[in-house]
Design a protein around this motif. Sequence first.
Motif, PDB file in Angstrom:
ATOM      1  N   THR A   1       5.545  -6.892  -2.253  1.00  0.00           N
ATOM      2  CA  THR A   1       4.187  -7.069  -2.779  1.00  0.00           C
ATOM      3  C   THR A   1       3.318  -5.958  -2.235  1.00  0.00           C
ATOM      4  OG1 THR A   1       3.352  -8.261  -0.859  1.00  0.00           O
ATOM      5  CG2 THR A   1       4.382  -9.558  -2.625  1.00  0.00           C
ATOM      6  N   ASP A   2       2.136  -5.829  -2.786  1.00  0.00           N
ATOM      7  CA  ASP A   2       1.137  -5.012  -2.114  1.00  0.00           C
ATOM      8  C   ASP A   2       0.535  -5.855  -0.984  1.00  0.00           C
ATOM      9  OD1 ASP A   2      -0.485  -2.954  -1.352  1.00  0.00           O
ATOM     10  OD2 ASP A   2      -1.239  -2.516  -3.348  1.00  0.00           O
ATOM     11  N   TYR A   3      -0.262  -5.219  -0.185  1.00  0.00           N
ATOM     12  CA  TYR A   3      -0.824  -5.744   1.054  1.00  0.00           C
ATOM     13  C   TYR A   3      -1.521  -7.100   0.858  1.00  0.00           C
ATOM     14  CZ  TYR A   3      -2.653  -4.370   5.712  1.00  0.00           C
ATOM     15  OH  TYR A   3      -2.933  -4.236   7.039  1.00  0.00           O
TER      16      TYR A   3
ATOM     17  N   GLY B   1     -11.190   4.619  -8.278  1.00  0.00           N
ATOM     18  CA  GLY B   1     -10.953   5.649  -7.259  1.00  0.00           C
ATOM     19  C   GLY B   1      -9.506   6.055  -7.134  1.00  0.00           C
ATOM     20  N   ARG B   2      -8.598   5.182  -7.576  1.00  0.00           N
ATOM     21  CA  ARG B   2      -7.181   5.466  -7.346  1.00  0.00           C
ATOM     22  C   ARG B   2      -6.585   6.415  -8.366  1.00  0.00           C
ATOM     23  NH1 ARG B   2      -4.243   0.705  -4.152  1.00  0.00           N
ATOM     24  NH2 ARG B   2      -3.308   2.581  -3.266  1.00  0.00           N
ATOM     25  N   VAL B   3      -7.412   6.921  -9.282  1.00  0.00           N
ATOM     26  CA  VAL B   3      -6.874   7.910 -10.226  1.00  0.00           C
ATOM     27  C   VAL B   3      -6.316   9.115  -9.466  1.00  0.00           C
ATOM     28  CG1 VAL B   3      -8.470   7.207 -12.066  1.00  0.00           C
ATOM     29  CG2 VAL B   3      -9.045   9.168 -10.655  1.00  0.00           C
TER      30      VAL B   3
ATOM     31  N   TYR C   1       6.095   3.597   4.854  1.00  0.00           N
ATOM     32  CA  TYR C   1       4.806   4.267   5.095  1.00  0.00           C
ATOM     33  C   TYR C   1       4.320   4.858   3.772  1.00  0.00           C
ATOM     34  CZ  TYR C   1       1.434   7.103   7.814  1.00  0.00           C
ATOM     35  OH  TYR C   1       0.304   7.652   8.362  1.00  0.00           O
ATOM     36  N   ASP C   2       3.022   5.059   3.705  1.00  0.00           N
ATOM     37  CA  ASP C   2       2.466   5.688   2.498  1.00  0.00           C
ATOM     38  C   ASP C   2       2.572   7.207   2.602  1.00  0.00           C
ATOM     39  OD1 ASP C   2       1.106   3.536   0.741  1.00  0.00           O
ATOM     40  OD2 ASP C   2       0.485   2.997   2.767  1.00  0.00           O
ATOM     41  N   VAL C   3       3.716   7.727   2.226  1.00  0.00           N
ATOM     42  CA  VAL C   3       3.875   9.187   2.178  1.00  0.00           C
ATOM     43  C   VAL C   3       3.571   9.569   0.726  1.00  0.00           C
ATOM     44  CG1 VAL C   3       5.439  11.117   2.607  1.00  0.00           C
ATOM     45  CG2 VAL C   3       5.630   9.026   3.969  1.00  0.00           C
TER      46      VAL C   3
ATOM     47  N   LYS D   1       5.032   1.983  -7.856  1.00  0.00           N
ATOM     48  CA  LYS D   1       3.891   1.084  -7.662  1.00  0.00           C
ATOM     49  C   LYS D   1       2.767   1.506  -8.592  1.00  0.00           C
ATOM     50  CE  LYS D   1       1.337   3.386  -3.935  1.00  0.00           C
ATOM     51  NZ  LYS D   1       1.061   3.463  -2.513  1.00  0.00           N
ATOM     52  N   HIS D   2       1.840   0.668  -8.890  1.00  0.00           N
ATOM     53  CA  HIS D   2       1.708  -0.751  -8.545  1.00  0.00           C
ATOM     54  C   HIS D   2       1.997  -1.497  -9.832  1.00  0.00           C
ATOM     55  CE1 HIS D   2      -1.084   1.612  -5.966  1.00  0.00           C
ATOM     56  NE2 HIS D   2      -0.718   0.790  -5.017  1.00  0.00           N
ATOM     57  N   TYR D   3       2.994  -2.333  -9.790  1.00  0.00           N
ATOM     58  CA  TYR D   3       3.528  -2.966 -10.987  1.00  0.00           C
ATOM     59  C   TYR D   3       2.796  -4.277 -11.237  1.00  0.00           C
ATOM     60  CZ  TYR D   3       7.217  -4.854 -14.009  1.00  0.00           C
ATOM     61  OH  TYR D   3       7.926  -5.387 -15.035  1.00  0.00           O
TER      62      TYR D   3
HETATM   63  C1  NOJ Z   1      -2.412  -1.117  -0.269  1.00  0.00           C
HETATM   64  C2  NOJ Z   1      -2.241  -0.109  -1.367  1.00  0.00           C
HETATM   65  O1  NOJ Z   1      -2.681  -0.664  -2.587  1.00  0.00           O
HETATM   66  C3  NOJ Z   1      -0.813   0.365  -1.540  1.00  0.00           C
HETATM   67  O2  NOJ Z   1      -0.799   1.430  -2.457  1.00  0.00           O
HETATM   68  C4  NOJ Z   1      -0.232   0.782  -0.226  1.00  0.00           C
HETATM   69  O3  NOJ Z   1       1.077   1.249  -0.405  1.00  0.00           O
HETATM   70  C5  NOJ Z   1      -0.255  -0.419   0.707  1.00  0.00           C
HETATM   71  N1  NOJ Z   1      -1.629  -0.854   0.898  1.00  0.00           N
HETATM   72  C6  NOJ Z   1       0.362  -0.104   2.057  1.00  0.00           C
HETATM   73  O4  NOJ Z   1      -0.449   0.708   2.804  1.00  0.00           O
END
Ligand code: NOJ
Length: 753
Positions: free
Chosen positions: A292-294, A174-176, A116-118, A214-216
Amino acid sequence: MNKKITILLLLGITFFFWQCASKKSISQLQFPKDSIDLKVDSVLALMTLDEKIGQLVLFTSDWESTGPTLRATYKEDIKTGRVGAIFNAHTSEYTRELQRIAVEETRLGIPLLFGYDVIHGYKTIFPIPLGEAASWDLAAMEKSAQIAAAESTAAGLHWTFAPMLDIARDPRWGRVCEGSGEDVYLSVEIGKVKIKGFQGENLLSVNTMLACAKHYAAYGAAQAGRDYHTVDISERTLYEAYLPPFAAAEKAGVKTFMTSFNELNGIPASGSKYLLTDILRKEWGFRGFVVTDYTSINEMVPHGYAKDEKHAGELAINAGVDMDMQSAIYYNHLKKSIEEGLVKVEKVEEAARRILRQKFELGLFDDPYKYSNTEREKQKMFTAENLDFARDVARKSIVLLKNNKVKNALIPVLPFPKKLKSIAVIGELANSKEDMLGSWHGSGDAKDCVSLLQGITTKIGNSTNVVFAKGCNVEGDDKSGFENAIKAANQAEAIVIAVGEKWWMSGEAASRTNLDLPGVQLDLIKELVKTGKPLVVVLMNGRPLTIPWVADNAPAILETWYAGSQGGNAIADVLFGDYNPSGKLPMTFPRNVGQIPIFYNMKHTGRPLALDNKYTSKYLDVPNSPLFPFGFGLSYTTFKYSPVKVDKTTFSQNEKITVSVTLSNTGNYDGEEVVQLYFRDLVGSVTRPVRELKKFEKVLLQKGASKEITFSLTANDFAFFTQDMTFKAEAGAFEIFVGGDSNTENSVKVTLK
Ligand code: NOJ
């Protein structure tokens, strides 16, 4: 250990030794085997190819959508034994139910891994990561990760997709808000403590979870700050700026890496053997697994790198991707690719082995339900202790950008006296709980958040008339609320106006080309400033904004980011002097978008700025300098730095050099200062930045007190990737700066022999 697994393990061990005797070894590991490897091999020996591929498959539940596709059949998929991990499913009850399906209804009963994205808390929400980075308080950041891990593991989770280690030099991206800002050293240090906080000393402990670097790699370098856009940077920039936090994460023992969406110099990261095998595995020796990412495997098709989905899967596994997040490409195509000889079965085994290893390390084979414990979930979640800590971290993250006197006043606007007769609290954001959460707020609930208005009312509402007027929304051009807001301001002794961005304006897929305050917020500030009253602009935002008018004209400015569950209380603590602000900017604030990219450690150029010379590196319309530099932040007190001293001015490659300053608190409040050490390598085989942060210390000093602050450096601290890409320090002259921000001129010169 559950019965099914014990029997399987015994069978597997026998089978494994038989295999070793007949085939020498099926292991591809280059490392000496430990007892977990043996257990993993014994499980693997019993698995069919479909089941092995299944371990490489990660699907989202339908609880939340964090990407473009959902898979409605995930529960059915689990039953077939063809899914090894699930994300976006949480709570002890739900994870237990899914785990039951995996353990009881599949042939081998291999437990699932829940991710999960914690990102900045699970239920107790801390400030967004960029905000926490502004605290420069490593111990606090480690503890907030520990709390996040304790809460989320009690909700059945084993794995967080954090920390985000992307260096971010472009605030349009936006991800800064999800990372630690623009600086390599600060990001490295924060990454290390976050990993320690999540993973702890022992993964078997029920409070700890896998972290994910992440994100590599180089996702933050997206062209023009547009999310998912192309990255084209030199190998030197990659090694100097974007890779160090990842290399440090590997050294710190992070268990998983996530690939990025972007292509890097023509190759999508999820298909990059260079990144995933040559650097990550061979150069750094990473032993964990790569996810991987999504859907980023199937995105190699639109990238124009894979001809179809099957081809994309082959590129990914052959490059070094172990787990496929949500693409269903390994699920649908990998078996065929193996049958056709395009992927070696050993590749799949190697990946399955890495993933199974983490399941063993977490203790899931001993007790698949150990994290899905309803009692613990009740005890650990959103406790008073967690909230106190969230309040403290939020206060530490706030940056005081300006604090002037208004006309005829003897003292600066802040802190406000608690015995104000009346205060006007203005702005949509002042009365918002939801925005306090920021993006990626886990299981955080807006109704549990303290808004700024609530925080102020709780603190002084008994004795002070607190009047709220929205004035305007964050977005849109409706000024109909201005009149009310101006009236409230005119009747009050002091004014707080909260402005910025809505929480969803930063984060994933939230790039902006205009970083001014959205809507008519600036117009409202202009009206309120006209009152001439003590006024503070409270900023809530996920990125640096361009606010030159505010910087010039508002008497006081507080950057509060999105401060989390206890945000309103924390900001009120700062406004009324119960906490003296100590945050420092982890990212440069530009004057306007045209200056971007702007970051403190740029190069000097061959024509450095000279105002009296047209033919030097500058703009015609704005100065080169930012609005607020990296490392900047004021306090209610004042600090004085003595000149920098060194114990020697010449040192050799094996010697230490000691750098010191005396810091004095010369103001009227006790306070904390982040003492920052930068250096410049004056001449190199490759040109060097004008400043590089190398050390820092956050120091608490009573008013009137002084303290000597000492930093110890070795030649290695001055090392860089030299012309032939060897990492070393070159002999020559260095200037060492120590001060309260990246603009400090307090320096001394030393020479490395
Ligand atoms: C996409 C996002 O780029 C990533 O940071 C996230 O962990 C995954 N989705 C999973 O939700």
